[in-house]
Design a protein around this motif. Structure first.
Motif, mmCIF file in Angstrom:
data_model
loop_
_atom_site.group_PDB
_atom_site.id
_atom_site.type_symbol
_atom_site.label_atom_id
_atom_site.label_comp_id
_atom_site.label_asym_id
_atom_site.label_seq_id
_atom_site.Cartn_x
_atom_site.Cartn_y
_atom_site.Cartn_z
ATOM 1 N N ALA A 219 7.177 3.683 1.586
ATOM 2 C CA ALA A 219 8.247 4.197 0.717
ATOM 3 C C ALA A 219 9.258 3.111 0.363
ATOM 4 C CB ALA A 219 8.940 5.359 1.414
ATOM 5 N N ASN A 220 9.340 2.060 1.179
ATOM 6 C CA ASN A 220 10.346 1.015 0.920
ATOM 7 C C ASN A 220 9.775 -0.171 0.143
ATOM 8 O OD1 ASN A 220 8.719 0.113 3.012
ATOM 9 N ND2 ASN A 220 10.375 -0.979 4.052
ATOM 10 N N GLU A 223 12.239 -2.578 -1.530
ATOM 11 C CA GLU A 223 12.875 -3.476 -0.579
ATOM 12 C C GLU A 223 11.905 -4.621 -0.218
ATOM 13 O OE1 GLU A 223 16.006 -3.117 0.063
ATOM 14 O OE2 GLU A 223 15.941 -4.957 1.289
#
Ligand SMILES: [Zn+2]
Length: 554
Positions: A219-220, A223
């Protein structure tokens, strides 16, 4: 006369006195890579662009009270480096994966996997980074399912190596439904041992049988992508071509861009093969808007495999335990409608004014592409569209000639540093040594851009330039020394030539007044050190659009 010139410079520079620079670097050895390869002492940057380049005295006039001044103390500066084939998203995904580049034996791989298994819930996937190669292992081969089972009986294990080869354990084979009776899929090989059992190693399309059941990306991802860009900045890299993404990944780039977090200028290619996919890709690209940091520029095709699957006009060698077929020539991955469908897709791309880039390793594949690009060129000149062949391991002389004639560009990378060992095992020494003949491509008059195909091989541009100039591989020998190029040519490939591949040579790729202020300060002068020392270079400071995005040791 000199005085007059100096006066003239002063006059031109005078109006700028009222407008000090945002950033000045001075006291350096600044290799501009402009038309005449001028070397300057200092540069001034305002509004993200170079406004002055020259002697310290000239640039001194641009220093105001708020100007950030970097004292170079004689250090070398080059235009910000561009990698024209770097999978930034894979690099991002690799961040949290099990790292294998430090492994020296199969036991080291087992240890690294075992450690991750120990802190992973039973049944959950254990995934390794694709940025490594089995040639660095003492055994010189991929670990088998049985070796992976020993450290992971219950967790499925997925170890990609580059983009074409994977090895997995028994649990992963079971989840993918691969048994000893599973036939090889089209364009893929399930490697089997002498008892007919799958070893866990899957080539090309066979790897997809497992890839398609992997968990979705974390999900990141945004980032992770930011971290990957910062990592590239630490090498002096300011721009990449991202070779082949889907709509979701385009959206991810859009989000990171719109949050103002891009620190690597990225040209994105949409990955397609069938004509219908090309149509989807063109529509997706047309719905985007481009700027200096993020551009959606064209379509990427992949028409054959890597070192174990590039489609050749000659048979591969038999590799005991891995490649048993005396007639194996690699895989050709055309769309269902064959070469004609590929050409139809290409014509749509030409009509849309976009770039086409096609992956090719084998000589047969390269011939298919040259012929197909040529068919489009007969109706609409492709030279202005910067159409490119990626990798170009094994071009025939005729292909090189034709590429130069109709203006097909090449992006070539340093795969042999890691893959050279397998080139020798799968192709034999002579074919291995010829692979990626940059010298020949340049001499044939082809515009060549440089890069790494990272993380398939390390993203380090200095390792890449070291290979280009010495043809040394990490195993400790040279492969095809006669194909080496000069350090100055290597720097050209990594700067202005990559800007030309992207069609942005008027904006980027050299240090010239008016261009975007992208540069890297290096730990040593890569044009002056012996080529063998180029790999020891580090970036000390990286600037993208006048902003310092990396600084360490200056
Ligand atoms: Zn690639």
């Amino acid at each position: 006369m000199r005085l007059c010139l100096a006066l003239l410079t002063l006059l031109i520079a005078t109006p700028a006195l009222a407008q000090p620079a945002d950033l000045v670097l001075r006291g350096g050895n600044i290799i501009t890579v402009d038309h005449d390869w001028h070397v300057a002492q200092a540069v001034a940057v305002r509004g993200g662009r170079f406004v002055a380049i020259g002697d310290d005295a000239v640039v001194a006039r641009y220093v105001g009270p708020n100007t950030q001044v970097v004292e170079l103390a004689g250090k070398t500066v080059v235009p910000g480096l561009i990698d024209s084939h770097l999978h930034q998203l894979f690099a991002a995904l690799n961040g949290p994966a099990v790292q294998l580049l430090g492994a020296k034996t199969v036991a080291d791989v087992q240890k690294a996997i075992g450690e991750r298994v120990a802190r992973t819930e039973p049944g959950k996937w254990v995934i390794a980074s694709s940025g490594w190669h089995e040639s660095i292992l003492e055994e010189g081969r991929m670990p088998t399912r049985f070796e992976l089972d020993a450290v992971s009986p219950n967790n499925p294990v997925f170890i990609p190596r580059g983009g074409h080869v994977i090895t997995v354990n028994s649990k992963a084979l079971e989840l993918a439904g691969i048994t000893r009776d599973t036939p090889n899929p089209d364009g893929g090989v399930i490697v089997r041992d002498d008892k007919g059992e799958a070893t866990g190693v899957l080539l090309e399309n066979a790897a997809y049988l497992v890839r398609k059941i992997l968990p979705p990306p974390p999900a990141n991802m945004a980032e992770l992508l930011k971290i990957a860009m910062r990592d590239l900045n630490s090498y002096g890299i300011v721009g990449v071509i991202e070779p082949g993404v889907n709509e979701q990944q385009m959206a991810l780039y859009r989000a990171v861009h719109d949050a103002g977090e891009m620190t690597v200028r990225t040209d994105v290619l949409y990955r397609a093969l069938k004509k219908s996919e090309v149509e989807k890709g063109i529509a997706a690209i047309k719905a985007q808007r481009n700027d200096d940091m993020l551009r959606f520029v064209g379509i990427k095709f992949l028409l054959d495999g890597g070192v174990e699957g590039g489609r050749m006009n000659w048979p591969y060698r038999i590799v005991p335990g891995e490649q048993p077929d005396a007639n194996y020539r690699g895989v050709l991955l055309l769309p269902p409608g064959g070469e004609d469908e590929y050409v139809e897709g290409l014509k749509l791309i030409a009509d849309a004014g976009l770039q086409a880039q096609t992956h090719a390793v084998g000589d047969e594949t390269i011939d298919v592409i040259v012929r197909s690009y040529g068919r489009v060129n007969a109706e609409k000149p492709i030279r202005p569209l910067r159409w490119t062949i990626m990798h170009l391991f094994h071009p025939s002389d005729a292909a090189l000639k034709k590429m130069a004639e109709i203006g097909i560009m090449a992006t070539m990378q340093d795969h042999p540093v890691l893959l050279g060992h397998n080139q020798r095992r799968w192709w034999g020494d002579e074919h291995a040594a010829y692979a990626i003949p940059i010298r020949e491509a340049i001499d044939a008059g082809i515009l060549v851009g440089g890069g790494t195909d990272g993380p398939v091989v390390p993203v380090d541009p200095y390792l890449s330039m070291w290979w280009m100039t010495t043809r040394q591989v990490l195993k400790g020998y040279a492969l095809g020394k006669e194909h080496a190029i000069t350090p100055q040519e290597a720097l050209t490939l990594y700067t202005i030539n990559n800007a030309r591949v992207m069609g942005v040579e008027h904006e980027r790729g050299s240090i010239e007044i008016g261009k975007l202020a992208d540069l890297a300060v290096l730990s040593q002068d890569i044009l002056a050190v012996p080529p063998d020392a180029i790999r020891d270079t580090r970036a000390l400071l990286t600037v993208v659009g006048g902003k310092v995005v990396y600084r360490n040791g200056l």
